[in-house]
Every structure is written in C-alpha cells, then in structure tokens.
Write an enzyme that holds these catalytic residues in place. Structure first.
Site, short mmCIF file in Angstrom:
data_model
loop_
_atom_site.label_atom_id
_atom_site.label_comp_id
_atom_site.label_asym_id
_atom_site.label_seq_id
_atom_site.Cartn_x
_atom_site.Cartn_y
_atom_site.Cartn_z
N CYS A 64 2.25 23.81 4.80
CA CYS A 64 1.95 24.87 3.85
C CYS A 64 2.43 24.47 2.46
O CYS A 64 3.32 25.10 1.89
CB CYS A 64 2.63 26.16 4.28
N GLU A 75 12.49 -12.06 1.04
CA GLU A 75 12.72 -11.00 2.03
C GLU A 75 11.71 -9.87 1.86
O GLU A 75 12.07 -8.75 1.53
CB GLU A 75 14.16 -10.48 1.95
N TYR A 134 6.89 1.82 5.34
CA TYR A 134 7.26 2.98 4.54
C TYR A 134 6.33 4.16 4.90
O TYR A 134 5.79 4.82 4.01
CB TYR A 134 7.19 2.66 3.04
N GLY A 184 9.03 -6.92 2.92
CA GLY A 184 8.95 -5.90 3.96
C GLY A 184 7.52 -5.40 4.09
O GLY A 184 6.81 -5.68 5.05
N ARG A 185 7.10 -4.66 3.06
CA ARG A 185 5.80 -4.01 3.10
C ARG A 185 4.66 -4.96 3.44
O ARG A 185 3.83 -4.66 4.32
CB ARG A 185 5.51 -3.35 1.74
N GLY A 238 8.87 -7.60 -2.33
CA GLY A 238 8.03 -6.97 -3.34
C GLY A 238 6.63 -7.54 -3.43
O GLY A 238 5.90 -7.24 -4.38
C1 LIG Z 1 13.10 -2.87 -0.25
C2 LIG Z 1 13.68 -4.20 -0.44
C3 LIG Z 1 12.98 -5.36 -0.05
C4 LIG Z 1 11.59 -5.31 0.50
O1 LIG Z 1 10.68 -4.88 -0.46
P1 LIG Z 1 9.10 -4.83 -0.11
O2 LIG Z 1 8.49 -4.25 -1.35
O3 LIG Z 1 8.94 -3.98 1.08
O4 LIG Z 1 8.67 -6.24 0.13
C5 LIG Z 1 13.62 -6.57 -0.18
N1 LIG Z 1 14.86 -6.66 -0.70
C6 LIG Z 1 15.55 -5.59 -1.11
C7 LIG Z 1 16.90 -5.74 -1.66
C8 LIG Z 1 14.98 -4.32 -1.01
O5 LIG Z 1 15.67 -3.25 -1.43
#
Ligand SMILES: *Cc1c(COP(=O)(O)O)cnc(C)c1O
Length: 372
Positions: free
Chosen positions: A321, A248, A350, A250-251, A214
């Site tokens: 469209c 953990e 994403y 991601g983004r 996050g």
């Molecule tokens: C989506 C998710 C993440 C990654 O979130 P980001 O906003 O992409 O950093 C980590 N842990 C869990 C459980 C998630 O569902």
C-alpha cells in the site's frame, strides 16, 4: 538463462526466486578465464545465498565480507574460503572475528587501525584509500565515509611503525560502481598511480593492491555484459612483477543468475494509465526502487479469464500500500492479462537481501535452484 527457457522453470507456488546456478557457474568461469592476471574475490554483500556462494567459491580466489554477520555466514557455508574483511564502522567484536578468520583486514580510518593494533595480534591489513577525483558517469560514487584521505593514510603509516605485529600488505580502493571497462581501467590506473609511490615509501614488499568492484551492469540491456575481456587484458598489463592486483566485484557476478517470478492478480486502468498488480512486490525485489529503473521482465501468457491490456504501456506494481511499490513504469506490452506469469530477470544481486521483507507481512517467496 535465456528468457525463452524460463517457462520450463516456473515453480508451482509463486512468487518465487529462481536461481540458475548453472548459468552462474558458466558466467563466472568466463569471467575467471578473462581475468587471469588478477586475483578475483566475490563481494558477498551482492548476494550471500548459500547455494550461490557454493557455486561461486571454486571459481574465485576468495570472498570479501563487510560485516561480522557476513563473515560468520560465509565461514559456515565455506569453511576453507580465503576471506577479506572490509566495511566502515567495525566493532571490536568484528575486528576480533576478522583477526581470527580473515586473511586480510581492510582498515578504514586511523582510529580503526589504532583499535586493531590494540589487540596486539598478528594482522595483515590493506589500508583503504578514498581518492578525490571526478567519478563522471558512474552509478554510485563511494564518496563520504569510505576509506581515508591520503593524509589519513600517512597518519596510519606512522602509527604502524609502533605496531610491528600489524603488517601492512597494501592498499585497497573501491571508488565507484557502475563502471564500464574503459572507466574501470582508467580508475585502476589512477589507484595504481597513487598507491605505488605511497607503498614504496612505506617499504611494503610484494605489495597488494585491491582495485575494488563496481563493474557495470545495464538493467536497460539485460543481454549486455561488462567487457571482461578488455578489462582483464588491460589490467593484467598494468601489473608489475612482484605485485598482486585484486578485484572484488559483486553485482556483475551474481546479478544475471536470479529471477523473481510471480503472476498478475489484477489489471486495471486508473486516471488514464494501465496498471498490472502482481503478487508480491518490492518488499521481495527492492532493486528497481533503489536503482530507480524498470526491472526487465518476460511475460509468460497463461490464458486465464479476467481483464487484460493490449498494445499499451503498463506500470507493474506489487501488493504494497504505497505508490513506491513499482517494478517497472509505463513499459509497452503486446498483451498482459490476469493470471499471466511475469518473470523479472537480473534479480540475482542486491535484490532479495536488500528488501524490506516484513513490511505488510505478506508471505515470503520460496527459493528454487535450477540449472539451465
Ligand atoms: C559493495 C562493494 C563491492 C562490490 O561492488 P559491486 O558494485 O557489487 O561490484 C566491492 N568492494 C567493496 C568495498 C564494496 O563495498
């Protein structure tokens, strides 16, 4: 990659995704360096592209997967990676896969724990807690069916007494996304403040606490970055001896390496507003629709004959469209003309993998991997 370098990486066939895996590796190496005090997993759902995963793997401690499909894909690409398996609504097949392939299973409910225990197989689990509390200013609060209330966590603790083959290793929490470093540290403190006494009561030795992902990304400021230095230092300071803290994201890892590159098919004025119609659309890059933002972009002029617009706000749309097919709305440009190449940045998370590719049956983009 620097927007000024995009022009040297524009593929002949458009639209295309261009992944700068060199920049991804440099960015992640920096993140790794600044977060030495914690274990770093990458959340594959942000972008599970094989080359992206291969670039990321040597720079992280493991990969977090959130479905059986992701698990099988990541395992095929990265046979040796440490895996953690999370996500709500796991099927028995997925639980079986997780038991075989993942070193940690993140359990989301008492019923799920009961089903996992019914396998009577060795399992190492984190229980996912969903703490109440204000999530002011975050992009996405993970309220709802994710994880468990503290009462359900207690029910799980009781259940585990009768299932010693399921080893409770710690607690998992992923409470919100879009956090800046201060908010992320505050949230980490909150999780630790709750988890430590709970884990002690459960008798968990050398506990693991997964603080989630996050980490924020600002699409309105493509040059800005989450303050990993500040976050990494302060979270490392929070760790107690014998405890493993894990994050953990991601983004904030993969978003900057991706570009969606396309070109202008038409420029026109409708009811007083300027529109540029681009090849492709949000069926390739759905991010601006889901996040309700203007996707940042760079214009690469091409000097082709056709209509153009100068010194005016323009709405960049795709070929679909539907009025929802908007990349960016009323963004001022100095000049945009038919034939110009438009390179959308921040398309590495994403983006392609959340898009509705088959809507209208346009061709799919090609994928290119470059090193800037
Ligand atoms: C989506 C998710 C993440 C990654 O979130 P980001 O906003 O992409 O950093 C980590 N842990 C869990 C459980 C998630 O569902």
């Amino acid at each position: 990659m620097d927007p000024r370098m995009v022009d040297s990486h524009v593929p002949a066939e458009l639209p295309a995704y261009v992944y700068d895996i060199g920049a991804l590796g440099r960015h992640l190496a920096g993140v790794r360096e600044k977060t030495r005090g914690v274990e770093l997993f990458y959340a594959a759902k942000a972008n599970p592209d094989a080359r992206v995963l291969e670039t990321i793997a040597p720079l992280v401690d493991g990969i977090e997967v959130a479905s059986g499909g992701e698990l099988e894909h990541v395992r095929a690409v990265l046979p040796d990676a440490r895996l953690a398996f999370g996500g709500p609504g796991k099927t028995d097949t997925e639980l079986g896969l997780a038991l075989r392939e993942a070193e940690r299973v993140h359990v989301e409910s008492p019923h799920e724990l009961r089903r996992l225990a019914a396998f009577r197989r060795d399992a190492d689990v984190l229980l996912r807690v969903n703490l109440a509390g204000e999530r002011a200013g975050v992009a996405l609060a993970m309220s709802g069916p994710f994880g468990m209330d503290p009462e359900a966590m207690d029910a799980c603790r009781e259940m585990l007494r009768g299932a010693p083959w399921v080893r409770l290793r710690g607690v998992h929490a992923h409470l919100a996304s879009g956090l800046d470093a201060d908010a992320a540290v505050r949230q980490s403190r909150e999780v630790l403040g709750w988890a430590r006494p709970w884990l002690e009561k459960a008798g968990v030795e050398s506990p693991e606490i997964n603080l989630g992902g996050g980490m924020g990304v600002d699409y309105a400021a493509p040059g800005s970055r989450f303050d990993w230095t500040s976050y990494g230092r302060r979270v490392a300071d929070l760790a107690l001896p014998g405890e493993t803290l894990r994050i953990e994201p991601g983004r904030a890892i993969s978003v900057y390496c991706g570009w969606y590159v396309t070109r202008v098919l038409d420029v026109k004025r409708a009811h007083g507003a300027w529109y540029a119609v681009l090849l492709g659309g949000t069926h390739h890059l759905r991010t601006p629709v889901t996040k309700n933002h203007d996707q940042p972009f760079t214009v690469l002029p091409r000097d082709e004959p056709g209509p153009s617009v100068e010194d005016a706000p323009v709405t960049l749309v795709g070929q679909l469209c539907t009025p929802k097919d908007v990349f960016a709305r009323d963004v001022p440009v100095t000049r945009l003309a038919v034939g110009d190449v438009v390179a959308f940045s921040m398309a590495g998370a994403y983006a392609w993998n959340i898009s509705h590719h088959d809507f209208l049956m346009h061709p799919k983009p090609a994928f290119h991997y470059v090193t800037s």
